[in-house]
Scaffold this active site. Structure first.
Site, PDB file in Angstrom:
ATOM      1  N   ASP A   2       0.863  -1.190   0.000  1.00  0.00           N
ATOM      2  CA  ASP A   2       0.000   0.000   0.000  1.00  0.00           C
ATOM      3  C   ASP A   2       0.900   1.241   0.000  1.00  0.00           C
ATOM      4  O   ASP A   2       1.787   1.370   0.851  1.00  0.00           O
ATOM      5  CB  ASP A   2      -0.918  -0.001   1.222  1.00  0.00           C
ATOM      6  CG  ASP A   2      -1.946   1.105   1.160  1.00  0.00           C
ATOM      7  OD1 ASP A   2      -3.053   0.832   0.683  1.00  0.00           O
ATOM      8  OD2 ASP A   2      -1.638   2.233   1.600  1.00  0.00           O
ATOM      9  N   ILE A   3       0.689   2.142  -0.983  1.00  0.00           N
ATOM     10  CA  ILE A   3       1.499   3.363  -1.046  1.00  0.00           C
ATOM     11  C   ILE A   3       1.137   4.256   0.139  1.00  0.00           C
ATOM     12  O   ILE A   3      -0.039   4.561   0.354  1.00  0.00           O
ATOM     13  CB  ILE A   3       1.266   4.111  -2.367  1.00  0.00           C
ATOM     14  CG1 ILE A   3       1.608   3.203  -3.551  1.00  0.00           C
ATOM     15  CG2 ILE A   3       2.105   5.381  -2.414  1.00  0.00           C
ATOM     16  CD1 ILE A   3       1.338   3.832  -4.901  1.00  0.00           C
TER      17      ILE A   3
ATOM     18  N   GLU B 289      -4.161   2.418  -4.805  1.00  0.00           N
ATOM     19  CA  GLU B 289      -2.734   2.351  -4.499  1.00  0.00           C
ATOM     20  C   GLU B 289      -2.336   1.010  -3.891  1.00  0.00           C
ATOM     21  O   GLU B 289      -1.269   0.891  -3.296  1.00  0.00           O
ATOM     22  CB  GLU B 289      -2.368   3.477  -3.526  1.00  0.00           C
ATOM     23  CG  GLU B 289      -2.956   3.329  -2.121  1.00  0.00           C
ATOM     24  CD  GLU B 289      -4.341   3.940  -1.979  1.00  0.00           C
ATOM     25  OE1 GLU B 289      -4.699   4.348  -0.853  1.00  0.00           O
ATOM     26  OE2 GLU B 289      -5.074   4.005  -2.986  1.00  0.00           O
TER      27      GLU B 289
END
Length: 439
Positions: A308-309, A352
């Site tokens: 996950d960004i 993301e």
């Protein structure tokens, strides 16, 4: 050149308009302030300046980008985003149809110029039923930039199933002060009778929703065509993009009758995420069980790893969707480079979030892969001023290891997601790993 009449215009241009054009190129570095033949550093948004400033600025833009229509196009999109977010846009338009009619009789253009010999912008044809409008622009602005402006107006709202813009014609008339550019707006209004939750259900894996009516099939077909066109514009817009889009549209039209009577899921069977080139969520959900079964038959371990960004919403809000897409692509490239064996499974889950299923690797190997991906992303040094953990873009990673036991996919996904949640809870930009322990 867009300027035909050599007589000096008598009007003025808004400082906000000039600043918006300059800012729309700020990320491309196509033009530098020292190249501009007027005092850029002294421009004020609420002041008025000689119309000649606009002519000089566009002349410089045309000279700096003689064959870069894609740069001009996306600069136009950025300009209208700035106009809406920081200018008077929110007071002038609240929907895509507002935007179509906003251009009638000058609309937004007449609010940023005044006086004689400043040109005009007006609708010459508007047909909402057939989904098109022709807008005449007589002004010193390039055709590709204008096309981007009109495209960008539709991007502000989520009420169209499809939209696009084309340059209908470019002509020179010595009686006019500037080049005459006619931009064609093409749009298909979203079917308001179909709830958004119903539309969204077609994108949910394992959902058995099917098309119930011709209207649903028509709306979804237009939405599907729009996504194809948008991904092409973002990735590789060039002089021939309209031919490619028209070809895709013709192919989709040929399938329309079949799609109207069949499950629309057939049209959504595409397995590749158009932005990153990775597998999409639909493909992942279809292949995860096969991957797990193959690993069990071969007595191989399995590691499910989620990424996950960090602070991506803040990144998108601060830098804009175009750079947000670039960041997602950069992360995807790092993951794909590190998880590349044929037996592994990599996908973008959406937004993301990414996932990788790595087979025949021990815990040390899995940790090494996660570390290599994180380090590769940090090595790109993508600025992230709104991150709470680093001045550059980072990711959080959660993973679960399955070795000697069988486990259903949903259990492994939940455990990997729990580990990812723990990584974010502990401060982000880290890897939390766990093991599957049968009950």
């Amino acid at each position: 050149m867009t300027i035909l009449n050599s007589s000096a215009p008598l009007g003025e241009v808004s400082g906000a308009f000039l600043l918006g054009m300059l800012d729309s190129f700020s990320k491309t570095h196509v033009i530098e302030s020292e190249q501009i033949d007027f005092p850029v550093e002294n421009l004020l948004a609420d002041a008025w300046y000689p119309y000649d400033y606009l002519i000089k600025l566009n002349t410089l833009i045309e000279e700096s980008t003689p064959a870069a229509s894609s740069i001009l196009f996306w600069a136009g999109v950025k300009f209208i985003e700035l106009w809406y977010q920081h200018g008077p846009g929110k007071e002038m338009v609240t929907s895509s149809l507002d935007w179509v009619y906003c251009n009638d009789k000058g609309g937004g253009y007449s609010s940023v110029v005044r006086g004689a010999q400043v040109g005009w912008c007006r609708n010459i044809v508007t047909n909402v039923q057939q989904g098109f409008a022709l807008v005449e622009n007589v002004m010193p602005i390039s055709a590709s930039y204008l096309r981007g402006i009109f495209f960008g107006g539709f991007c502000l709202f989520d009420d169209m199933a499809y939209y696009n813009t084309e340059i209908e014609s470019v002509s020179n008339d010595p009686k006019l002060p500037f080049q005459r550019t006619v931009v064609k707006l093409i749009f298909k209004t979203a079917n308001g009778s179909i709830p958004k939750s119903r539309i969204a259900s077609f994108g949910i894996p394992d959902n058995e929703a099917s098309v119930q009516t011709r209207e649903e099939a028509d709306d979804l077909l237009w939405r599907y065509r729009h996504q194809l066109n948008l991904s092409k514009l973002r990735d590789e817009y060039n002089a021939g993009i309209l031919d490619l889009a028209n070809s895709a549209f013709n192919n989709l039209q040929a399938l329309k009758e079949e799609l109207a009577t069949a499950n629309v899921a057939l049209a959504l069977e595409a397995t590749t995420d158009p932005l990153t080139g990775l597998n999409n969520r639909r493909y992942f959900d279809r292949e995860i069980t096969r991957t797990l079964n193959s690993a069990r038959r071969n007595q191989h371990s399995v590691c499910v790893m989620m990424f996950d960004i960090d602070y991506f919403k803040q990144y998108n809000d601060h830098y804009g969707h175009l750079l947000g897409d670039s960041a997602i692509k950069a992360v995807a490239e790092c993951i794909k480079a590190s998880v590349s064996r044929e037996s592994d499974l990599v996908a973008r889950l959406g937004g993301e979030e990414f996932i990788a299923v790595i087979t025949n690797s021990d815990e040390a190997g899995s940790r090494k892969i996660a570390r290599r991906i994180s380090e590769a992303i940090e090595a790109k040094r993508i600025p992230h001023d709104k991150s709470g953990i680093s001045p550059y873009l980072t990711v959080s990673v959660g993973s679960v290891m399955l070795e000697d036991h069988a486990a259903p996919a949903d259990v492994l996904l939940r455990l990997a997601d729990d580990a990812l949640y723990e990584a974010k809870k502990l401060g982000r930009n880290r890897h939390v790993h766990t093991r599957f322990i049968p009950a």
